[in-house]
Design a protein around this motif. Structure first.
Motif, mmCIF file in Angstrom:
data_model
loop_
_atom_site.group_PDB
_atom_site.id
_atom_site.type_symbol
_atom_site.label_atom_id
_atom_site.label_comp_id
_atom_site.label_asym_id
_atom_site.label_seq_id
_atom_site.Cartn_x
_atom_site.Cartn_y
_atom_site.Cartn_z
ATOM 1 N N ASP A 6 0.828 -1.198 0.000
ATOM 2 C CA ASP A 6 0.000 0.000 0.000
ATOM 3 C C ASP A 6 0.866 1.254 0.000
ATOM 4 O O ASP A 6 0.540 2.237 -0.674
ATOM 5 N N TYR A 7 1.955 1.237 0.714
ATOM 6 C CA TYR A 7 2.868 2.370 0.798
ATOM 7 C C TYR A 7 3.471 2.675 -0.572
ATOM 8 O O TYR A 7 3.504 3.828 -1.012
ATOM 9 N N ASP A 9 2.294 1.772 -3.476
ATOM 10 C CA ASP A 9 1.218 2.197 -4.368
ATOM 11 C C ASP A 9 0.890 3.680 -4.133
ATOM 12 O O ASP A 9 0.671 4.432 -5.083
ATOM 13 N N ARG A 10 0.897 4.081 -2.872
ATOM 14 C CA ARG A 10 0.603 5.482 -2.559
ATOM 15 C C ARG A 10 1.694 6.396 -3.085
ATOM 16 O O ARG A 10 1.411 7.479 -3.609
ATOM 17 N N ARG A 13 1.075 6.803 -6.725
ATOM 18 C CA ARG A 13 -0.072 7.689 -6.968
ATOM 19 C C ARG A 13 0.320 9.147 -6.781
ATOM 20 O O ARG A 13 -0.091 10.029 -7.550
ATOM 21 N N VAL A 41 -5.365 12.004 -1.449
ATOM 22 C CA VAL A 41 -4.863 11.547 -0.153
ATOM 23 C C VAL A 41 -4.706 12.785 0.733
ATOM 24 O O VAL A 41 -4.798 13.923 0.264
ATOM 25 N N ALA A 45 -0.480 12.083 4.516
ATOM 26 C CA ALA A 45 -0.065 10.889 3.772
ATOM 27 C C ALA A 45 1.087 11.220 2.832
ATOM 28 O O ALA A 45 2.036 10.433 2.678
ATOM 29 N N CYS A 49 5.075 9.779 3.032
ATOM 30 C CA CYS A 49 5.745 9.112 1.908
ATOM 31 C C CYS A 49 7.025 9.833 1.494
ATOM 32 O O CYS A 49 7.983 9.199 1.044
#
Length: 209
Positions: A6-7, A9-10, A13, A41, A45, A49
């Motif tokens: 998920d990290y 993928d974020r 994005r 997001v 967030a 990242c």
């Protein structure tokens, strides 16, 4: 493990959101708030990242550079049957020039990063590495053409590869500002590739003997 996926993928994005903003309004439009909104997001967030805006830009540039290189290599590998070196060179140069209409957004982002890298010690090394790899790819293609007898044996592959990279970069910018159309830019690429053919004596940089 799912949290790690998920990290990543974020991060992807967010990097894509950076590119969308640059293509839409230029490098100066990239703020943490706008990137968060575009990526859908929270600002927190984004900050989890990437510690800084420069780190976020660097990650986005690395992604763009990877895609440009992958696109060029994909043109070489696209056909199941052997193709002439000139055809491969023509297709590869068209890919590097980002002149197709579907490549316009990526061309806008690439141009913005090139301009920013001129004043950024963080971004410049990524572009130098990208250009080096693309140069090596073109040297290989020219050498392949000389081995098959299609390209002039007197060509200096390294010098000609530098010329071709400069040509494609220039065409990218000229299509973006409307000096060339995608069609006329591809014609320039095709004419230059044809000019390197052995039976025409070669139109590029020669090795002095």
């Amino acid at each position: 493990m799912p949290r790690q996926v998920d990290y990543e993928d974020r991060r992807s994005r967010i990097a894509e959101a950076v590119c969308v903003l640059i293509a839409r309004s230029g490098m100066e439009s990239v703020s943490l708030r706008d990137v968060a909104a575009e990526a859908q997001v929270s600002m927190g967030a984004v900050q989890r990242c990437f510690r800084t805006k420069d780190e976020m830009l660097l990650f986005a540039l690395e992604g763009i550079s990877q895609r440009v290189g992958d696109r060029a290599r994909a043109r070489i590998e696209a056909s199941d049957s052997p193709e002439s070196a000139v055809t491969l060179l023509d297709r590869t140069l068209s890919a590097l020039a980002l002149v197709d209409p579907q490549d316009r957004t990526e061309a806008q982002v690439w141009g913005a990063f090139v301009a920013q890298a001129a004043v950024s010690d963080q971004l410049a090394p990524v572009l130098r590495d990208t250009y080096t790899k693309l140069h090596e790819l073109l040297v290989w293609l020219i050498g392949y053409g000389q081995d098959t007898g299609e390209l002039a044996p007197a060509l200096d592959p390294s010098a000609e590869a530098h010329t071709l990279l400069a040509l494609t970069d220039g065409l990218t910018a000229q299509v973006l500002v409307g000096h060339h159309t995608p069609e006329s830019a591809r014609a320039v690429v095709r004419e230059h590739a044809d000019g390197l053919m052995a039976e025409r004596g070669g139109g590029g940089v020669m090795v002095e003997g």
